[in-house]
Design an enzyme around this catalytic site. Structure first.
Site, PDB file in Angstrom:
ATOM      1  N   ARG A 154      16.971  10.103  20.573  1.00  0.00           N
ATOM      2  CA  ARG A 154      18.339   9.667  20.307  1.00  0.00           C
ATOM      3  C   ARG A 154      19.241  10.161  21.425  1.00  0.00           C
ATOM      4  O   ARG A 154      19.317  11.363  21.684  1.00  0.00           O
ATOM      5  CB  ARG A 154      18.847  10.204  18.962  1.00  0.00           C
ATOM      6  CG  ARG A 154      20.132   9.489  18.484  1.00  0.00           C
ATOM      7  CD  ARG A 154      20.738  10.123  17.247  1.00  0.00           C
ATOM      8  NE  ARG A 154      21.357  11.396  17.581  1.00  0.00           N
ATOM      9  CZ  ARG A 154      21.138  12.544  16.929  1.00  0.00           C
ATOM     10  NH1 ARG A 154      20.298  12.587  15.916  1.00  0.00           N
ATOM     11  NH2 ARG A 154      21.745  13.653  17.302  1.00  0.00           N
ATOM     12  N   GLU A 170      24.177  14.239  25.204  1.00  0.00           N
ATOM     13  CA  GLU A 170      22.849  14.842  25.326  1.00  0.00           C
ATOM     14  C   GLU A 170      21.793  13.824  24.949  1.00  0.00           C
ATOM     15  O   GLU A 170      22.095  12.776  24.365  1.00  0.00           O
ATOM     16  CB  GLU A 170      22.728  16.074  24.424  1.00  0.00           C
ATOM     17  CG  GLU A 170      22.838  15.777  22.936  1.00  0.00           C
ATOM     18  CD  GLU A 170      22.727  17.026  22.079  1.00  0.00           C
ATOM     19  OE1 GLU A 170      22.434  18.107  22.627  1.00  0.00           O
ATOM     20  OE2 GLU A 170      22.923  16.920  20.854  1.00  0.00           O
ATOM     21  N   ASN A 172      18.287  13.712  22.800  1.00  0.00           N
ATOM     22  CA  ASN A 172      17.448  14.442  21.838  1.00  0.00           C
ATOM     23  C   ASN A 172      16.027  13.902  21.870  1.00  0.00           C
ATOM     24  O   ASN A 172      15.810  12.707  21.640  1.00  0.00           O
ATOM     25  CB  ASN A 172      18.012  14.286  20.428  1.00  0.00           C
ATOM     26  CG  ASN A 172      19.433  14.792  20.310  1.00  0.00           C
ATOM     27  OD1 ASN A 172      19.671  15.966  20.109  1.00  0.00           O
ATOM     28  ND2 ASN A 172      20.398  13.887  20.463  1.00  0.00           N
ATOM     29  N   SER A 177      17.450  13.163  14.071  1.00  0.00           N
ATOM     30  CA  SER A 177      17.633  12.938  12.636  1.00  0.00           C
ATOM     31  C   SER A 177      18.567  11.776  12.317  1.00  0.00           C
ATOM     32  O   SER A 177      19.216  11.218  13.193  1.00  0.00           O
ATOM     33  CB  SER A 177      18.172  14.213  11.986  1.00  0.00           C
ATOM     34  OG  SER A 177      19.398  14.579  12.569  1.00  0.00           O
ATOM     35  N   LYS A 335      18.790  20.974  27.835  1.00  0.00           N
ATOM     36  CA  LYS A 335      20.061  20.798  28.545  1.00  0.00           C
ATOM     37  C   LYS A 335      19.890  21.010  30.049  1.00  0.00           C
ATOM     38  O   LYS A 335      20.516  20.338  30.859  1.00  0.00           O
ATOM     39  CB  LYS A 335      21.113  21.781  28.005  1.00  0.00           C
ATOM     40  CG  LYS A 335      21.318  21.735  26.500  1.00  0.00           C
ATOM     41  CD  LYS A 335      21.864  20.404  26.045  1.00  0.00           C
ATOM     42  CE  LYS A 335      22.274  20.442  24.574  1.00  0.00           C
ATOM     43  NZ  LYS A 335      21.125  20.645  23.661  1.00  0.00           N
ATOM     44  N   LYS A 389      26.862  25.127  27.430  1.00  0.00           N
ATOM     45  CA  LYS A 389      25.769  24.774  26.525  1.00  0.00           C
ATOM     46  C   LYS A 389      24.536  25.625  26.794  1.00  0.00           C
ATOM     47  O   LYS A 389      24.046  25.664  27.928  1.00  0.00           O
ATOM     48  CB  LYS A 389      25.401  23.295  26.687  1.00  0.00           C
ATOM     49  CG  LYS A 389      26.489  22.327  26.239  1.00  0.00           C
ATOM     50  CD  LYS A 389      25.966  20.905  26.236  1.00  0.00           C
ATOM     51  CE  LYS A 389      26.964  19.944  25.615  1.00  0.00           C
ATOM     52  NZ  LYS A 389      26.401  18.590  25.460  1.00  0.00           N
ATOM     53  N   GLU A 393      19.156  23.152  20.189  1.00  0.00           N
ATOM     54  CA  GLU A 393      19.422  21.924  19.452  1.00  0.00           C
ATOM     55  C   GLU A 393      19.906  22.294  18.055  1.00  0.00           C
ATOM     56  O   GLU A 393      19.726  23.408  17.597  1.00  0.00           O
ATOM     57  CB  GLU A 393      18.142  21.072  19.354  1.00  0.00           C
ATOM     58  CG  GLU A 393      17.514  20.721  20.687  1.00  0.00           C
ATOM     59  CD  GLU A 393      18.400  19.869  21.559  1.00  0.00           C
ATOM     60  OE1 GLU A 393      19.246  19.132  21.015  1.00  0.00           O
ATOM     61  OE2 GLU A 393      18.275  19.936  22.791  1.00  0.00           O
ATOM     62  N   GLY A 394      20.506  21.304  17.363  1.00  0.00           N
ATOM     63  CA  GLY A 394      20.826  21.498  15.959  1.00  0.00           C
ATOM     64  C   GLY A 394      22.284  21.742  15.636  1.00  0.00           C
ATOM     65  O   GLY A 394      22.649  21.875  14.473  1.00  0.00           O
ATOM     66  N   ARG A 476      28.512   9.259  14.214  1.00  0.00           N
ATOM     67  CA  ARG A 476      29.015  10.467  13.548  1.00  0.00           C
ATOM     68  C   ARG A 476      30.482  10.646  13.895  1.00  0.00           C
ATOM     69  O   ARG A 476      30.872  10.509  15.057  1.00  0.00           O
ATOM     70  CB  ARG A 476      28.223  11.704  13.987  1.00  0.00           C
ATOM     71  CG  ARG A 476      26.828  11.783  13.397  1.00  0.00           C
ATOM     72  CD  ARG A 476      26.021  12.872  14.044  1.00  0.00           C
ATOM     73  NE  ARG A 476      25.815  12.605  15.470  1.00  0.00           N
ATOM     74  CZ  ARG A 476      25.205  13.431  16.298  1.00  0.00           C
ATOM     75  NH1 ARG A 476      24.754  14.587  15.870  1.00  0.00           N
ATOM     76  NH2 ARG A 476      25.045  13.108  17.570  1.00  0.00           N
TER      77      ARG A 476
END
Length: 500
Positions: A154, A170, A172, A177, A335, A389, A393-394, A476
Site C-alpha cells: 500500500r 510512505e 508499506n 491493513s 523509510k 521518521k 511501521e504502525g 483515511r
C-alpha cells in the site's frame, strides 16, 4: 476528537417531514457542516445500522478479551459519515503508480548488497532493524533465492496544497491493513448516497469501486496455487491481541468462500512452539503444511518480546513457504530505503522505462538522511516544515514540530551515530475540509485532512510475473490538528473517495 468537535449521540428514530429538508439540496458540493441537523441525524443512524449489519467493526479496547475472542466487545470502526472529495486526475495518477511501485519493490528486494549497504549505519543504532538485517544476511549466506515472491503493498499519498502535487508519504510492504474494512466504508458511502444523494447533491457513482479485499484474497490464492500443494494452508501471522481482527477475517472468509482455501492464524510465539522445518524446506505448523505466510504482525519491536519470536521469524524465512513479505521485501519498505531511492540516478538501477521513472520521481517528497548538515540546520531553524521518521511501521512513531528541533539538537550534542536511526522528510500540507466523524456511536463535526492509500498486488514465480495490479484503495481522514494518521492507532477514521 479536539475540543472544537461538535459531538452528539443519536436518538433511536428520527421521522422526517418534508419541511425538515428544505434548503439541503441547494448546498454547495461537500459542504457537510451545513447539512440540516435532522437529516444529519437520520443519515448517521442509518449508517450505524448498516455498519453493524455488515461487519464494519473492531474490538472495543474497553472490553476485556475484545482483541482475542471474536464477537466479544464489538464496536463500529471509526468512519466518516460522507466521502472525501479527491481530484480525478490525481486519483488516476495514484492508481497508475501502483504497478510501478510493485515492480520497484521486487527489483530492490533482489539487490541484497544495496539493502545491506543502505541500512548499514542504521543497523549500528537501531536494534530492531539490526535483527532484521541479520536474518537477511543469513539468507544471503545460504544463497537462498525466493523463487515465488508475493507482495501485498500500500502506497500512501497526500495532496500538497501549495504545489498541487500528489506526494508519497510512505510505501508499506508488510501488514498493509484495511483492505477489508476500507472496502466496506466504500460500500457504506455508496449506500448512503443511493438513499440521500439527491438531497445532498451527491452522486454515488462518483465513488470508485473498491475491491481490495477480494483482490488481496485472489493474489494470496494464486500464490497458493503456485506453491502447488493442495493439502497446504495459508498462515496468517498475527498479534496475540488484535482488535482489528475482523479486517483480517474478511480475507480469510474470501479465501474460503471464493477460493476454497483454508487459512490458520498463529502468533510468532505459537509458530516457535509448533513449527517444524523439514530438510527439503517444507514448513509444518501444528502438523499442517504451510504454503503461504501472510504477515499481519512482525513489523514492530513490540511483536518480538523474546528470542522465541525471532527464532520463528528466522525459521519461516529459511522455509520454502511463500512469504508475504519476505525479509527482503520487508526491508525494501523501510523509510531509509525510501530515502535512498529518491536520490539521483538510483531508480535507474532498477527500472528501464524512463516514463515510469519520471512518474515515480514526480510523487517523491523531499527526503534526506541526517548526515546532510545544511538540511539539519534548516530543520532546526524551521522544524514545522519537516517530519522526522524512524524505521518503524504502525503509526505513532514520527516526530513533528518543536520536537524535531529538540531531537536534532540532542543528537548533535551527543555526537553519536544515533542520527542514522532517522530520516528527515518534507512535511506535506494538504487542504483541510469540513467532515463528520462517526466514533463510538456519536457524530463529530470537524475540519480534517485525508491520506489516500493505493493497494497493489504482485506475484512472481521465477521470471514470470503472474500478478501486477492496482488493487483497491484506503482513504483515511483525521482532524487537521492531528499529526499522526493511523486508524488502528486511534488517530484517524476510515473514509472513501468522491471524485471531483
Amino acid at each position: 476528537m479536539s475540543q472544537q468537535s461538535a459531538s452528539s449521540s443519536l436518538p433511536p428514530t428520527l421521522p422526517l417531514r418534508r419541511g425538515d429538508l428544505e434548503g439541503t439540496a441547494a448546498l454547495p458540493l461537500l459542504e457537510y457542516h451545513a447539512i440540516n441537523q435532522q437529516l444529519l441525524h437520520k443519515i448517521a443512524y442509518d449508517a450505524l445500522v448498516w455498519s453493524s449489519l455488515h461487519g464494519l467493526v473492531t474490538g472495543d479496547k474497553s472490553v476485556e478479551r475484545s482483541g482475542s475472542v471474536p464477537g466479544v466487545g464489538l464496536v463500529h470502526a471509526p468512519f466518516t459519515l460522507l466521502p472525501a472529495s479527491f481530484p480525478q486526475s490525481h486519483w488516476k495518477q495514484a492508481c497508475e503508480l501502483a504497478p510501478i511501485f510493485n515492480e520497484l519493490v521486487d527489483r530492490v528486494s533482489q539487490d541484497g548488497e544495496f539493502l545491506q549497504e543502505s541500512l548499514s549505519r542504521t543497523k549500528k543504532v537501531d536494534e530492531f532493524t539490526s535483527r532484521l538485517l541479520d536474518i537477511h544476511s543469513k539468507m544471503l549466506e545460504l544463497n537462498k533465492k525466493e523463487e515465488i515472491c508475493l507482495g501485498l503493498h500500500r502506497s500512501d499519498y497526500m495532496l500538497d496544497e501549495q504545489s498541487k502535487s500528489l506526494l508519497q508519504i510512505e510505501l508499506n510492504t508488510i501488514s498493509s491493513s484495511f483492505a477489508g474494512l476500507g472496502g466496506l466504508v466504500t460500500e457504506l458511502h455508496k449506500n448512503i448516497l443511493s438513499h440521500y444523494g439527491e438531497l445532498l447533491g451527491l452522486n454515488s457513482e462518483r465513488i470508485p469501486t473498491n475491491t481490495a479485499c477480494n483482490q488481496f484474497a485472489e493474489a494470496l490464492a494464486k500464490a497458493w496455487c503456485e506453491y502447488n500443494d493442495s493439502r497446504a494452508v495459508i498462515m496468517f501471522v498475527v498479534q496475540a491481541e488484535e482488535r482489528n481482527m475482523y479486517d483480517q477475517h474478511m480475507l480469510s472468509l474470501a479465501l474460503r468462500e471464493r477460493h476454497h482455501i483454508t487459512s490458520v492464524r498463529k502468533t510468532l510465539a505459537q509458530i516457535d512452539q509448533e513449527a517444524e522445518l523439514l530438510p527439503d524446506g517444507k514448513l509444518y505448523v501444528d502438523g499442517q503444511a504451510i504454503s503461504v505466510i501472510y504477515f499481519r504482525a512482525g513489523y514492530t519491536p513490540l511483536d518480538y518480546p523474546s528470542e522465541s519470536e525471532w527464532r520463528a521469524r528466522l525459521l519461516m524465512e529459511k522455509s520454502s513457504a511463500i512469504k508475504c513479505p519476505s525479509i527482503s521485501y520487508h526491508l525494501a519498505g523501510t523509510k531509509k530505503i525510501q530515502q535512498e531511492l529518491a536520490k539521483p540516478n538510483v531508480l535507474e538501477r532498477y527500472l528501464e522505462n524512463k516514463d515510469e521513472i519520471v512518474k515515480l520521481r514526480k510523487c517523491f517528497a523531499g527526503l534526506w538522511s541526517l548526515d546532510e548538515s545544511d538540511i539539519i540546520e534548516r530543520a532546526i531553524e524551521r522544524p514545522e516544515l519537516f517530519v522526522m521518521k524512524p524505521q518503524r511501521e504502525g503509526g505513532g512513531n514520527n516526530i513533528y514540530g518543536d520536537a524535531v528541533r529538540e531531537t536534532l539538537q540532542k543528537l548533535q550534542k551527543a555526537g553519536s551515530q544515533e542520527d542514522a536511526a532517522y530520516i528527515l522528510m518534507q512535511r506535506i500540507f494538504p487542504t483541510s475540509f469540513a467532515t463528520i466523524f462517526m466514533r463510538s456511536g456519536s457524530c463529530h463535526k470537524n475540519h480534517a485532512i485525508s491520506e489516500l492509500g493505493i493497494f497493489g498486488t504482485y506475484l512472481r514465480n521465477r521470471d514470470k510475473v503472474i500478478v501486477n495490479e492496482q488493487s483497491g484503495y484506503l482513504m483515511r481522514t483525521k482532524i487537521s490538528s492531528s499529526d499522526e494518521g493511523g486508524v488502528a492507532a486511534g488517530f484517524a477514521a476510515l473514509d472513501s473517495v468522491y471524485l471531483t
